[in-house]
Design an enzyme around this catalytic site. Structure first.
Site, PDB file in Angstrom:
ATOM      1  N   PHE A 191       0.837  -1.154   0.021  1.00 58.81           N
ATOM      2  CA  PHE A 191       0.124  -0.078   0.089  1.00 58.81           C
ATOM      3  C   PHE A 191       0.816   1.136   0.056  1.00 58.81           C
ATOM      4  CE2 PHE A 191      -2.692  -3.494   1.683  1.00 58.81           C
ATOM      5  CZ  PHE A 191      -3.894  -3.177   1.111  1.00 58.81           C
ATOM      6  N   ALA A 207       2.639   6.455   4.965  1.00 59.30           N
ATOM      7  CA  ALA A 207       1.531   6.183   5.902  1.00 59.30           C
ATOM      8  C   ALA A 207       1.757   7.327   6.877  1.00 59.30           C
ATOM      9  CB  ALA A 207       1.799   4.847   6.544  1.00 59.30           C
ATOM     10  N   VAL A 215       2.673  -1.562   4.390  1.00 64.16           N
ATOM     11  CA  VAL A 215       2.167  -0.173   4.057  1.00 64.16           C
ATOM     12  C   VAL A 215       3.431   0.789   4.226  1.00 64.16           C
ATOM     13  CG1 VAL A 215       0.656   1.731   4.924  1.00 64.16           C
ATOM     14  CG2 VAL A 215      -0.020  -0.770   5.539  1.00 64.16           C
ATOM     15  N   CYS A 216       3.589   1.482   3.078  1.00 66.01           N
ATOM     16  CA  CYS A 216       4.845   2.317   3.074  1.00 66.01           C
ATOM     17  C   CYS A 216       4.778   3.115   4.132  1.00 66.01           C
ATOM     18  CB  CYS A 216       4.993   2.979   1.592  1.00 66.01           C
ATOM     19  SG  CYS A 216       6.374   4.106   1.837  1.00 66.01           S
ATOM     20  N   ILE A 217       6.158   2.998   4.959  1.00 68.43           N
ATOM     21  CA  ILE A 217       5.879   3.855   6.114  1.00 68.43           C
ATOM     22  C   ILE A 217       6.090   5.183   6.098  1.00 68.43           C
ATOM     23  CG2 ILE A 217       8.465   3.644   6.514  1.00 68.43           C
ATOM     24  CD1 ILE A 217       7.986   3.464   9.591  1.00 68.43           C
TER      25      ILE A 217
END
Lengths: 135, 89, 126
Positions: A41, A84, A79-81
């Protein structure tokens, strides 16, 4: 066949959302006997895993559906930190790291997914037969 | 051969897609991309045009008979048959 | 159809087709490409359509309060990413030429871009 899906679309966004397409595609390919190496994501797509998004009664609850699919098939969901954090989707660690006395933050990443770096996207493309972007 | 996914009704995205797609590449229209099929009559004359039935129905569209209306199962099959898969949006 | 043997094959191809500041796509695509460079991938980037604006020189974002895309993109060669292609037809349409760019990119025809894509193992589009 081994798939990686890259999801850029949010459930509710300016552009018509392919987040629903991504979910149905993922569900279908698993039912067809294919596998998912990783869900990644990115960008606006991080909103798919926001536990604080409340879906009105009678509407399809996409975040809950993702979480159920991820749990049922034990999917690797990343999820791409960086994406996010910019958009306010935090796990327990990040919530504690950034919370201050002046700023209350929620730990709102749905269980079953993890925040991680872009290396996880690159690694996934190298280990999958197909990489498909939904945007 | 490449599978091109057109997922928005964005003229610039469609233009890029059509500029580089070879005759034996497949084009898959989903989401608002299906509106492009409804408004560009010439597009439907191209071979290997596919569109997601669920998204056509949701928008109340009637498309040319030459468009292959498919469900997710066939969309998954197409993405196995073609490689790589490129999204235009 | 051009002879496919003369066109390079890449494991990972990035297609940048959005402008640098109009959405987060330009920035996030670039960050993904830099990550791929750090992982030493056999990779290339194609700038096409509105994505060509990413390479326009003289971007000065100080007063716009935006992170400078040009500064970040200039790091590509330092990450070992030097296979950069620019869509020739898109340049003409935008009245751009290679001298407007701050990085060297190889102009390629639409047909060549089609072959680059079909010969690639994976494509990421931003």
């Amino acid at each position: 066949m081994l798939f990686t899906l890259v999801i850029h679309a949010a459930p509710h966004s300016l552009l018509g959302s392919t987040a629903y397409n991504a979910y149905q595609f993922a569900q279908c390919l698993l039912q067809e006997g294919h596998s998912i190496h990783r869900l990644f994501f990115y960008g606006e797509g991080v909103h798919n895993l926001n536990a604080q998004a409340i879906t009105p009664q009678g509407e399809f609850d996409l975040p809950a559906a993702w979480q159920a699919l991820i749990t049922q098939y034990q999917l690797d969901s990343v999820v791409c930190i960086a994406a996010a954090l910019r958009r306010g989707v935090l796990d327990d660690n990040e919530q504690r790291r950034h919370q201050t006395a002046q700023r209350a933050l929620a730990n709102n990443l749905l269980d079953g997914s993890e925040l991680s770096g872009l290396g996880q996207l690159i690694d996934a493309t190298a280990h999958s037969d197909r990489t498909i972007t939904f945007a | 051969m490449t599978l091109h996914i057109v997922s928005q009704n964005n003229p610039l995205a469609l233009k890029n897609c059509l500029a580089v797609a070879a005759a034996d590449d497949a084009l898959m229209f989903i989401n608002d991309g299906v509106y492009a099929l409804a408004t560009h009559a010439a597009l439907a004359k191209r071979p290997l045009i596919y569109a997601l039935e669920e998204d056509i129905k949701a928008r109340g569209l009637t498309l040319s008979q030459t468009v292959n209306r498919i469900h997710y199962r066939q969309f998954v099959a197409l993405s196995c048959e073609y490689n790589p898969v490129q999204s235009w949006y | 159809m051009e002879a496919q043997t003369h066109i390079a094959q890449y494991d990972l191809l990035f297609i940048f087709s959005h402008s640098p500041y109009g959405s987060s796509l330009g920035r996030e695509g670039l960050e993904a490409a830099l990550a791929a460079g750090a992982f030493d991938q056999n990779m290339a980037i194609i700038f096409m359509g509105e994505g060509l604006w990413q390479l326009k020189s003289e971007q000065d974002t100080a007063s716009a309060q935006r992170k400078n895309h040009q500064k970040m993109t200039s790091a590509l060669p330092m990450f070992g990413i030097d296979a950069l292609y620019a869509q020739a037809s898109g340049l003409d349409e935008r009245q751009l030429d290679l001298s407007d760019f701050y990085l060297a990119a190889k102009p390629v025809s639409d047909a060549t871009i089609g072959v680059l894509i079909r010969q690639a193992k994976q494509v990421l589009s931003f």
